[in-house]
Write a protein that holds these residues in place. Structure first.
Motif, mmCIF file in Angstrom:
data_model
loop_
_atom_site.group_PDB
_atom_site.id
_atom_site.type_symbol
_atom_site.label_atom_id
_atom_site.label_comp_id
_atom_site.label_asym_id
_atom_site.label_seq_id
_atom_site.Cartn_x
_atom_site.Cartn_y
_atom_site.Cartn_z
ATOM 1 N N VAL A 14 0.850 -1.196 0.000
ATOM 2 C CA VAL A 14 0.000 0.000 0.000
ATOM 3 C C VAL A 14 0.883 1.242 0.000
ATOM 4 C CG1 VAL A 14 -1.576 1.375 1.437
ATOM 5 C CG2 VAL A 14 -2.007 -1.059 1.089
ATOM 6 N N LEU A 15 1.890 1.226 0.828
ATOM 7 C CA LEU A 15 2.812 2.352 0.948
ATOM 8 C C LEU A 15 3.533 2.609 -0.375
ATOM 9 C CD1 LEU A 15 3.896 4.260 3.178
ATOM 10 C CD2 LEU A 15 5.719 2.617 3.535
ATOM 11 N N GLU A 16 3.978 1.554 -1.033
ATOM 12 C CA GLU A 16 4.705 1.702 -2.294
ATOM 13 C C GLU A 16 3.787 2.165 -3.429
ATOM 14 O OE1 GLU A 16 6.479 -2.160 -2.520
ATOM 15 O OE2 GLU A 16 8.135 -1.597 -1.204
ATOM 16 N N ARG A 17 2.523 1.686 -3.440
ATOM 17 C CA ARG A 17 1.573 2.091 -4.486
ATOM 18 C C ARG A 17 1.189 3.566 -4.385
ATOM 19 N NH1 ARG A 17 -1.536 -2.810 -3.429
ATOM 20 N NH2 ARG A 17 -2.882 -1.476 -2.177
ATOM 21 N N ALA A 18 1.276 4.130 -3.201
ATOM 22 C CA ALA A 18 0.829 5.508 -2.978
ATOM 23 C C ALA A 18 1.774 6.549 -3.577
ATOM 24 C CB ALA A 18 0.651 5.765 -1.489
ATOM 25 N N ASN A 19 2.982 6.173 -3.888
ATOM 26 C CA ASN A 19 3.955 7.100 -4.489
ATOM 27 C C ASN A 19 4.100 8.407 -3.718
ATOM 28 O OD1 ASN A 19 4.645 5.391 -6.645
ATOM 29 N ND2 ASN A 19 2.828 6.034 -7.774
ATOM 30 N N GLY A 20 4.220 8.304 -2.405
ATOM 31 C CA GLY A 20 4.471 9.485 -1.582
ATOM 32 C C GLY A 20 3.241 10.281 -1.190
ATOM 33 N N ASP A 21 2.057 9.829 -1.542
ATOM 34 C CA ASP A 21 0.819 10.530 -1.213
ATOM 35 C C ASP A 21 0.323 10.073 0.163
ATOM 36 O OD1 ASP A 21 -1.599 11.802 -1.071
ATOM 37 O OD2 ASP A 21 -2.447 10.894 -2.877
ATOM 38 N N ILE A 22 0.529 10.907 1.154
ATOM 39 C CA ILE A 22 0.176 10.573 2.529
ATOM 40 C C ILE A 22 -1.324 10.321 2.667
ATOM 41 C CG2 ILE A 22 0.054 11.470 4.895
ATOM 42 C CD1 ILE A 22 2.753 12.831 4.368
ATOM 43 N N ALA A 23 -2.130 11.143 2.012
ATOM 44 C CA ALA A 23 -3.589 10.983 2.102
ATOM 45 C C ALA A 23 -4.029 9.626 1.557
ATOM 46 C CB ALA A 23 -4.287 12.112 1.355
ATOM 47 N N ALA A 24 -3.396 9.174 0.475
ATOM 48 C CA ALA A 24 -3.742 7.873 -0.115
ATOM 49 C C ALA A 24 -3.377 6.736 0.834
ATOM 50 C CB ALA A 24 -3.038 7.694 -1.455
ATOM 51 N N VAL A 25 -2.236 6.845 1.494
ATOM 52 C CA VAL A 25 -1.811 5.822 2.456
ATOM 53 C C VAL A 25 -2.782 5.783 3.632
ATOM 54 C CG1 VAL A 25 0.013 5.105 4.049
ATOM 55 C CG2 VAL A 25 0.626 5.981 1.797
ATOM 56 N N GLU A 26 -3.132 6.958 4.150
ATOM 57 C CA GLU A 26 -4.075 7.019 5.273
ATOM 58 C C GLU A 26 -5.413 6.386 4.910
ATOM 59 O OE1 GLU A 26 -2.553 11.047 7.600
ATOM 60 O OE2 GLU A 26 -4.173 11.213 6.141
ATOM 61 N N LYS A 27 -5.893 6.683 3.714
ATOM 62 C CA LYS A 27 -7.189 6.151 3.281
ATOM 63 C C LYS A 27 -7.135 4.636 3.099
ATOM 64 C CE LYS A 27 -10.780 6.593 -0.154
ATOM 65 N NZ LYS A 27 -11.207 7.157 -1.416
ATOM 66 N N GLU A 28 -6.088 4.147 2.453
ATOM 67 C CA GLU A 28 -5.982 2.710 2.154
ATOM 68 C C GLU A 28 -5.726 1.875 3.411
ATOM 69 O OE1 GLU A 28 -6.066 -0.575 -0.401
ATOM 70 O OE2 GLU A 28 -6.435 1.515 -0.955
#
Length: 134
Positions: free
Chosen positions: A66-80
């Motif tokens: 999940v962390l790697e797929r987010a490409n540095g987008d903190i909001a995407a990591v938090e949501k996933e």
């Protein structure tokens, strides 16, 4: 006029997590990745037959992807991850690393040193057993 991306804007404006005792982390994603990798390294020392290792390893690998797929987008990591703020995810990851180290120290996969008292593992009239695989 400058255009802020969400992660940069959040980094500039976020002063508090709103949770007592949980401080804002200045660069949480690399720290989270490092913690997940350290957990996986610790788990590799636990036998593969250990149920704890199997479950924790699968969960940690999922979170790392999940962390790697987010490409540095903190909001995407938090949501996933759905664990709250990124600082909370980091706190959870650090706690899991601590538990993994304790499990390694305790050698929880080994048989008990002393035979349990009769009825010790009996709850609600049923015998509780742990399955072992050889």
């Amino acid at each position: 006029m400058f255009r802020f991306t969400r992660p940069l804007f959040t980094a500039v404006t976020k002063r508090s997590t709103g949770i007592v005792g949980l401080k804002v982390h200045h660069d949480p994603l690399p720290e989270l990745k490092k913690t997940y990798e350290a957990t996986l390294q610790t788990l590799s020392a636990i036998p593969q037959t250990s149920v704890y290792r199997q479950g924790t390893e699968a969960l940690t690998l999922h979170k790392l992807k999940v962390l790697e797929r987010a490409n540095g987008d903190i909001a995407a990591v938090e949501k996933e991850l759905d664990e709250g703020q990124i600082e909370e995810s980091l706190d959870i990851a650090q706690d899991e690393l601590g538990v993994a180290n304790k499990m390694l120290e305790w050698k929880a996969w080994e048989p008990l040193e002393e035979k349990p008292e009769p009825g010790q593992w009996q709850y609600f009239g049923k015998e509780a057993t742990a399955s072992t695989s050889s």
